[in-house]
Design a protein around this motif. Structure first.
Motif, PDB file in Angstrom:
ATOM      1  N   TYR A 112       0.917  -1.035  -0.054  1.00 23.94           N
ATOM      2  CA  TYR A 112      -0.073  -0.087  -0.048  1.00 23.94           C
ATOM      3  C   TYR A 112       0.782   1.270   0.023  1.00 23.94           C
ATOM      4  O   TYR A 112       2.202   1.163   0.494  1.00 23.94           O
ATOM      5  N   ASP A 117      -3.084   5.701  -2.118  1.00 29.11           N
ATOM      6  CA  ASP A 117      -3.957   4.664  -2.420  1.00 29.11           C
ATOM      7  C   ASP A 117      -5.151   5.065  -1.750  1.00 29.11           C
ATOM      8  O   ASP A 117      -6.401   4.384  -1.784  1.00 29.11           O
ATOM      9  N   ASP A 157      -9.488   0.654   3.001  1.00 29.99           N
ATOM     10  CA  ASP A 157      -9.045   1.032   1.740  1.00 29.99           C
ATOM     11  C   ASP A 157     -10.248   2.097   1.170  1.00 29.99           C
ATOM     12  O   ASP A 157     -11.148   2.445   1.807  1.00 29.99           O
TER      13      ASP A 157
END
Length: 772
Positions: A305, A310, A602
């Protein structure tokens, strides 16, 4: 002759027909040429166009958000400060302002506004351009900057048209508007509407009012020109144009337009740079946490990541309002304390240091030079040590920290060596506030200004803790020997002989102020920080059980000597460890490891990490309660009693330094701490659902006040705690407790000394099971 006349009569008709045919040939040829040019452009002859996958999934850097426990964004990590928001979070007046100003027929065309395009050609753009929102989005997403040649610009415009049409085929009108708001760069590190609304108005997009929305939409014309920080007059004028357009297309009334146009911009600028804004020290802790987590938790495809692109969401335990109150309290007290420190240093020939030799002063400055960025950079450039040292003695323009300057930044001319000495004179501070029941850290202030002082004194910094260590000695005695706060010991000098605990010579601690005599209760002894009583206690229980206790409470003890002197606070401990350890007392003897990151998601909302609290039973709830009762005495009649009343008010800085402006009436347990030469001032304060610790001192221990009047924890650190708690109590939504500490059932140790007389209850024997 007649034939000739007949030919002459037909000639104009033939000529007109020929012109008509020519016109249609040119017209149709032009259309075919345009179609052909569009085909060539769509085939990529004039430069590559995005494929359908790119249109559906445009690759853009998304910022990682740091989100407070109350749902507010307190910081970001980014290459581009962009955080997308859905259409539902865009207020109607924001969308209406965009439509009215940029593309009034947005819902009627399919990417290209034919009417607007014809108007632009006919009037050569003097009556406005023809660029639609879809075209502007295509420019932001997929096209590159081009040269100034007309042909190249024409080809670029054709590509924009093609992409705009594709966008219209692939997305709904609402999705196009949302992407446009999320993509535009509003400058000042504000990429997208979410960042812009938070940076310029310190609020979420959904909270924007009509005037604020109009200002941000006005920036679409040219954010470099209409920059609110540099051109507020131009921005206000542009905002008023947007409001006029909203009235023109009946989104607002004329009356509303007139009233809004009269308003100032009302900016509430909240920078989101890595060294600016709220909770800067905590955000750096979060960055380190994330870096460590990323190393141990790769993506499903094995890649790592990226916190800068991200679009992760890091949910934290920090409460934005409490963090704000903590920073305000720190600034308020430290600014005044620094004034007094500077006044006292005017008569100090070795300022900012005290009690050290010239050789020791030179050593401190030389060490600071070699740790500086200037030294490192010049060393990498191959400069000799003499050249580097010489550069430190040449005056140069620089910006330095100053409490009195705007934004605490002052431009001046100093030698780098003088700037080092100057910074050594600035008092530092830290604060950490935590819920003892959950371990959630609510506020984290690692220093006074992250831009100039990046060393975090909450977790990284370790300093002598002075008398704030004494409650652990008392707790050990209570736990081992069932002692009561009402038990008495002699306040006389006490010596631990050489050889015991590995002592090389006898140890005889002295009381501050040299006061001795009589018998004192444990409660009185702790309240007044009587060293002789603490020495007797640690000799009874031994240093090792005390060390074992604080280790269970989260302290790092590998460098803690097994010596009786630890009872007076000689170990170096971090504020992070101290708050966690004190919270064990408030949480009925259960240690909960401090927590700052609650979960990580996320960009799609998938939970990647969920914190699981770490707890440990350390002492009985009875021992914890009795120790809390002891520490309540500190704020009732001891060194922390200035929390309870307004006392003397003399002095230029009476309200936060030597005066006692606080009138708390609720139960408070706490302990002040002061190191021997006044270099470190501590205050640990507890109410049932919040434990807060404060440290104040110089970067070097040679930087300190000359007397205990100013150098003690009650003067340096306690006011920060008091100011912070005043602000927290004033905010009733926070629900900070004003009640009693929870008393366990069947407490067998007497804590109310008014009912205690020589080990008896009003002259009667006290049964072991008696519960006061």
């Amino acid at each position: 002759m007649a034939k000739q006349q007949t030919k002459k009569k037909k000639k104009p008709q033939d000529e007109n027909a020929r012109h008509a045919r020519t016109f249609w040939k040119i017209f149709l040829g032009g259309i075919l040429l345009i179609i052909f040019v569009f085909l060539l452009a769509s085939w990529g002859v004039f430069g590559s166009l995005p494929d359908e996958t790119s249109l559906e999934n445009p690759e853009k850097n998304l910022a990682t958000e740091i989100i407070s426990s109350d749902g507010k964004t307190i910081g970001k990590f980014y290459k581009e400060n962009r955080t997308p928001v859905p259409y539902e979070e865009l207020p109607d007046h924001l969308v209406e302002a965009l439509i009215a100003t940029e593309d009034a027929r947005f819902y009627d065309h399919s990417g290209i506004d034919a009417k607007g395009t014809v108007r632009a050609f006919v009037f050569l753009g003097s009556r406005g351009g023809a660029s639609t929102i879809s075209q502007q989005l295509s420019k932001l997403f997929f096209t590159e900057k081009v040269s100034s040649s007309k042909l190249t610009r024409a080809m670029q415009k054709i590509k924009e048209w093609i992409i705009a049409i594709r966008l219209e085929r692939r997305y709904t009108k609402e999705e196009i508007i949302t992407m446009y708001f999320n993509e535009y760069d509003f400058l000042n590190q504000a990429v997208g509407i979410e960042s812009a609304s938070n940076i310029y108005f310190d609020k979420a997009p959904s909270e924007l009012n009509t005037s604020e929305s109009a200002m941000l939409v006005g920036m679409f014309k040219n954010s470099s020109l209409y920059n609110p920080l540099r051109n507020p007059v131009g921005v206000k004028n542009r905002r008023n144009v947007v409001l006029a357009q909203m009235e023109k297309y009946d989104f607002i009334s004329e009356t509303v337009k007139d009233s809004l146009q009269a308003l100032p911009l009302n900016l509430n600028y909240a920078a989101q740079g890595h060294t600016e804004g709220l909770a800067t020290y905590f955000r750096e802790y979060a960055r380190a946490f994330m870096s460590d987590w990323i190393e141990k938790n790769p993506k499903s495809d094995g890649s790592k990541y990226n916190i800068y692109s991200d679009g992760l969401k890091v949910y934290t335990t920090i409460d934005k309002k409490m963090q704000t109150y903590a920073e305000e309290a720190m600034d308020e007290h430290l600014a005044n304390l620094q004034k007094e420190f500077d006044i006292q240093n005017k008569k100090n020939k070795t300022a900012p240091f005290r009690d050290i030799t010239p050789e020791e002063t030179e050593k401190i400055l030389n060490t600071a030079m070699k740790r500086s960025d200037r030294w490192r950079i010049m060393k990498e450039q191959g400069k000799s040590e003499n050249e580097i040292i010489a550069s430190f003695k040449k005056k140069t323009e620089m910006s330095i920290f100053s409490w009195s300057a705007k934004n605490n930044s002052k431009d001046t001319i100093l030698t780098p060596l003088d700037s080092i000495r100057y910074y050594k004179s600035i008092l530092q501070a830290s604060l950490m506030s935590m819920s003892p029941q959950t371990g959630e850290v609510k506020a984290w202030v690692g220093g006074i200004n992250y831009k100039y002082f990046k060393y975090d004194m909450v977790k990284t910094g370790r300093r002598q803790i002075g008398s704030t260590f004494k409650p652990f000695v008392y707790a050990t005695a209570i736990d081992q020997m069932h002692m009561s706060p009402c038990d008495t010991l002699p306040n006389t000098q006490y010596t631990i002989a050489a050889g015991k605990y590995g002592l090389l010579e006898p140890w005889t601690p002295k009381n501050a102020g040299g006061s001795y005599g009589g018998m004192v209760t444990l409660k009185e002894a702790l309240a007044n920080s009587i060293n002789t009583v603490t020495a007797r206690l640690i000799d009874r229980v031994g240093p090792r059980p005390v060390i074992d206790l604080v280790k269970k409470m989260g302290m790092e003890t590998k460098d803690m000597p097994e010596a009786p002197s630890i009872a007076l606070g000689t170990p170096d401990v971090s504020l992070f460890e101290m708050v966690g350890a004190y919270s064990t007392f408030a949480n009925e003897g259960v240690y909960v490891k401090p927590t700052l990151i609650s979960r990580i998601e996320d960009k799609n909302g998938t939970v990647l990490y969920q914190n699981v609290p770490e707890t440990k039973d350390v002492i009985s709830n009875e021992t914890a309660y009795v120790t809390v009762s002891l520490m309540e005495g500190v704020t009732q009649s001891g060194s922390g009693s200035r929390l309870r009343h307004s006392g003397r008010t003399s002095g230029a800085y009476k309200s936060t330094i030597t005066g006692y402006p606080y009138k708390f009436t609720n139960p408070i347990a706490g302990k002040t701490g002061t190191t021997q030469n006044n270099s470190d001032g501590w205050f640990m304060g507890m109410v049932p659902n919040l434990v807060t610790g404060v440290w104040v001192g110089g970067e070097d221990r040679a930087t300190h006040f000359s007397t205990t009047t100013y150098g003690q924890g009650a003067t340096m650190a306690l006011p920060v705690w008091a100011l912070y708690m005043e602000k927290c109590y004033a905010d009733e939504e926070l629900d900070i407790s004003k009640g009693q500490f929870k008393r366990p059932a069947n407490v067998s140790i007497v804590t109310d000394c008014s009912k205690w007389k020589d080990g008896k209850n009003n002259g009667e024997e006290i049964p072991d099971e008696f519960d006061f």
